[in-house]
Write an enzyme that holds these catalytic residues in place. Structure first.
Site, short mmCIF file in Angstrom:
data_model
loop_
_atom_site.label_atom_id
_atom_site.label_comp_id
_atom_site.label_asym_id
_atom_site.label_seq_id
_atom_site.Cartn_x
_atom_site.Cartn_y
_atom_site.Cartn_z
CG ASP A 162 -1.70 -1.40 1.47
OD1 ASP A 162 -2.33 -1.68 0.42
OD2 ASP A 162 -1.27 -2.02 2.28
CG HIS A 190 -3.27 -5.28 2.94
ND1 HIS A 190 -2.76 -4.39 2.07
CD2 HIS A 190 -3.46 -6.22 2.32
CE1 HIS A 190 -2.79 -4.94 0.98
NE2 HIS A 190 -3.37 -6.22 1.09
P1 NAD Z 1 -1.56 -18.70 -4.15
O1 NAD Z 1 -2.91 -19.35 -4.21
O2 NAD Z 1 -0.79 -18.69 -5.75
O3 NAD Z 1 -0.55 -19.39 -3.55
C1 NAD Z 1 -0.76 -19.99 -1.93
C2 NAD Z 1 0.05 -21.05 -1.67
O4 NAD Z 1 -0.12 -21.40 -0.34
C3 NAD Z 1 -0.44 -22.20 -2.30
O5 NAD Z 1 0.41 -22.89 -3.25
C4 NAD Z 1 -1.27 -23.17 -1.23
O6 NAD Z 1 -0.94 -24.47 -1.44
C5 NAD Z 1 -0.34 -22.46 -0.24
N1 NAD Z 1 -0.77 -23.00 1.26
C6 NAD Z 1 -2.04 -22.80 1.49
N2 NAD Z 1 -2.28 -22.82 2.86
C7 NAD Z 1 -1.01 -23.34 3.36
C8 NAD Z 1 -0.71 -23.46 4.57
N3 NAD Z 1 -1.31 -23.90 5.48
N4 NAD Z 1 0.68 -23.73 4.59
C9 NAD Z 1 1.64 -23.70 3.75
N5 NAD Z 1 1.15 -23.43 2.43
C10 NAD Z 1 0.01 -23.16 2.17
O7 NAD Z 1 -1.92 -17.30 -3.52
P2 NAD Z 1 -0.66 -16.13 -3.65
O8 NAD Z 1 -1.33 -15.33 -4.88
O9 NAD Z 1 0.60 -16.54 -3.58
O10 NAD Z 1 -1.29 -15.22 -2.65
C11 NAD Z 1 -1.10 -15.55 -1.04
C12 NAD Z 1 -1.55 -14.86 0.11
O11 NAD Z 1 -1.04 -13.53 0.09
C13 NAD Z 1 -3.21 -14.72 -0.27
O12 NAD Z 1 -3.74 -14.87 0.96
C14 NAD Z 1 -3.32 -13.36 -0.88
O13 NAD Z 1 -4.60 -12.74 -0.57
C15 NAD Z 1 -2.38 -12.33 -0.28
N6 NAD Z 1 -1.45 -11.39 -0.45
C16 NAD Z 1 -1.41 -10.35 0.38
C17 NAD Z 1 -0.85 -8.97 -0.24
C18 NAD Z 1 -0.41 -8.10 1.04
O14 NAD Z 1 -0.22 -6.95 0.68
N7 NAD Z 1 -0.51 -8.24 2.41
C19 NAD Z 1 -0.54 -8.93 -1.32
C20 NAD Z 1 -0.97 -9.87 -2.25
C21 NAD Z 1 -1.59 -11.20 -1.92
C1 LMR Z 2 -3.39 -6.68 -2.67
O1 LMR Z 2 -3.65 -5.61 -2.24
O2 LMR Z 2 -3.10 -6.72 -3.98
C2 LMR Z 2 -3.33 -8.14 -2.18
O3 LMR Z 2 -4.13 -7.96 -0.97
C3 LMR Z 2 -4.56 -9.04 -2.83
C4 LMR Z 2 -5.70 -8.82 -2.97
O4 LMR Z 2 -6.65 -9.47 -2.45
O5 LMR Z 2 -6.00 -7.58 -3.03
#
Ligand code: NAD
Ligand code: LMR
Length: 328
Positions: A162, A190
């Site tokens: 952000d 967030h």
């Molecule tokens: P994704 O689905 O591509 O990958 C997630 C991975 O986590 C998968 O491979 C899954 O098997 C694994 N997983 C699920 N549960 C698990 C556990 N208990 N232990 C270990 N591994 C586990 O998702 P992504 O795009 O990589 O996103 C991951 C997370 O990050 C999501 O919750 C997404 O919303 C979040 N995210 C946060 C931000 C932020 O700014 N905070 C930004 C983008 C994404």
């Molecule tokens: C983002 O801000 O891009 C991540 O938190 C993914 C989402 O769900 O928006």
């Protein structure tokens, strides 16, 4: 003499953020070009996920990174977090179109209870934890509360994406370079309630608010653009942000470990009561970092508009916390 390797645990290592993150950690972009790392990678036990993780590890091997001192694949957090110095908790379900991040709470909260408990038992007592998996603030709060023997300050949530989004929007609006902007703040959760605040920001020492001087743009364009950027990416890509999220995770950990000097960055951290935010609330604050510790930039003036926005994002965080109270 070369440095002793440090242990870096990454969960969700075979996911899309994992794929954008691991190679950069192994190349030294997170902890420095002189710091060897051992990657302790966690995925769910599912055969397909473990196979995909092996594939990622084969690619890491093929990069022949001089700083990659070791690599392990795990399906149990008790093994993945053993003695770890850094833990990037990425693994969780991402949201799809039309969902808010807090809709993920039911699906993801259990993960962070279990992982907090595992960190409590086996991680280094100085472990630095960054929660990326959504809803990141409340998941970080859950992990912290599930790890009572670790210092609270070791648990953080990612607001850096952000913060970076806000920098880029301000640079575009003012026709300036991102790298020249200082003192940006993103308060709170967030989520779309976050309050990206450029009241203190400067470009080469000049106040950004004087360069913009348009409260309607702030309220009607800037704040919704930054606050809803995640949803806009999902809409455009069909998948949630990954490379920019991984980049923000690198920025967050690098700055925490290596220091920012006087530069402000935003971190989601457990409040100690600053700005009237109740203790332990995992809240985005402006911080500076040195010697592996962060310090909140305290005492900034909060005007009426800002207080309203801070109250709104705090209220949402408190509702999320209440929603998970039964797990803690
Ligand atoms: P994704 O689905 O591509 O990958 C997630 C991975 O986590 C998968 O491979 C899954 O098997 C694994 N997983 C699920 N549960 C698990 C556990 N208990 N232990 C270990 N591994 C586990 O998702 P992504 O795009 O990589 O996103 C991951 C997370 O990050 C999501 O919750 C997404 O919303 C979040 N995210 C946060 C931000 C932020 O700014 N905070 C930004 C983008 C994404
Ligand atoms: C983002 O801000 O891009 C991540 O938190 C993914 C989402 O769900 O928006």
């Amino acid at each position: 003499m070369s440095k002793k390797p440090v242990r870096v645990a990454v969960t969700g290592a075979a996911g899309q953020i994992g794929y954008a993150l691991l190679f950069r950690i192994a190349s030294g972009e997170m902890l420095g070009k002189d710091q060897p790392v051992i990657l302790q990678l966690l995925e769910i036990p599912d055969e397909k996920a473990q196979k995909a993780l092996k594939g990622v590890m084969m690619e890491l091997e093929d990069c022949a990174f001089p700083l990659l001192a070791g690599m392990e694949a795990h399906s149990d957090p008790m093994n993945a977090f053993k003695d770890t110095d850094y833990a990037l908790l990425v693994g969780a379900r991402p949201r799809g179109p039309g969902m808010e991040r807090k809709d993920l709470l039911a699906a993801n909260a259990q993960i962070f209870t279990a992982q907090g408990k595992a960190l409590d038992k086996v991680a280094s007592r100085n472990v630095k934890v960054l929660v990326v998996g959504n809803p990141a603030n409340t998941n970080a709060y859950i992990a912290m509360k599930s790890a009572p023997s670790l210092p609270r300050k070791n648990f953080t949530a990612m607001l850096r994406l952000d913060h970076n989004r806000a920098l880029s929007q301000i640079a575009a609006k003012t026709g300036t370079a991102v790298g020249d902007i200082e003192k940006m703040v993103v308060w709170g959760n967030h989520s779309p309630t976050m309050y990206a605040d450029y009241r203190f920001a400067t470009v080469n020492g000049k106040p950004v608010k004087d360069m913009i001087n348009d409260q309607a743009w702030n309220k009607d364009v800037f704040l919704p653009t930054v606050g809803k950027r995640g949803a806009a990416i999902i809409e455009a890509r069909g998948l949630s942000s990954a490379a920019s999220a991984a980049n923000a995770a690198i920025d967050h950990m690098r700055d925490w470990a290596l220091g920012t000097g006087s530069k402000w960055v935003t971190m989601g951290i457990p409040s100690d009561g600053q700005y009237g935010i109740p203790k332990d609330t995992m809240f985005g604050f402006p911080v500076t970092t040195a010697n592996g510790e962060y310090t909140v930039v305290d005492g900034l003036p909060i005007d009426e508009f800002s207080q309203e926005r801070i109250n709104l994002t705090l209220k949402e965080l408190q509702e999320e916390q209440q929603g998970v109270a039964h797990l803690l």
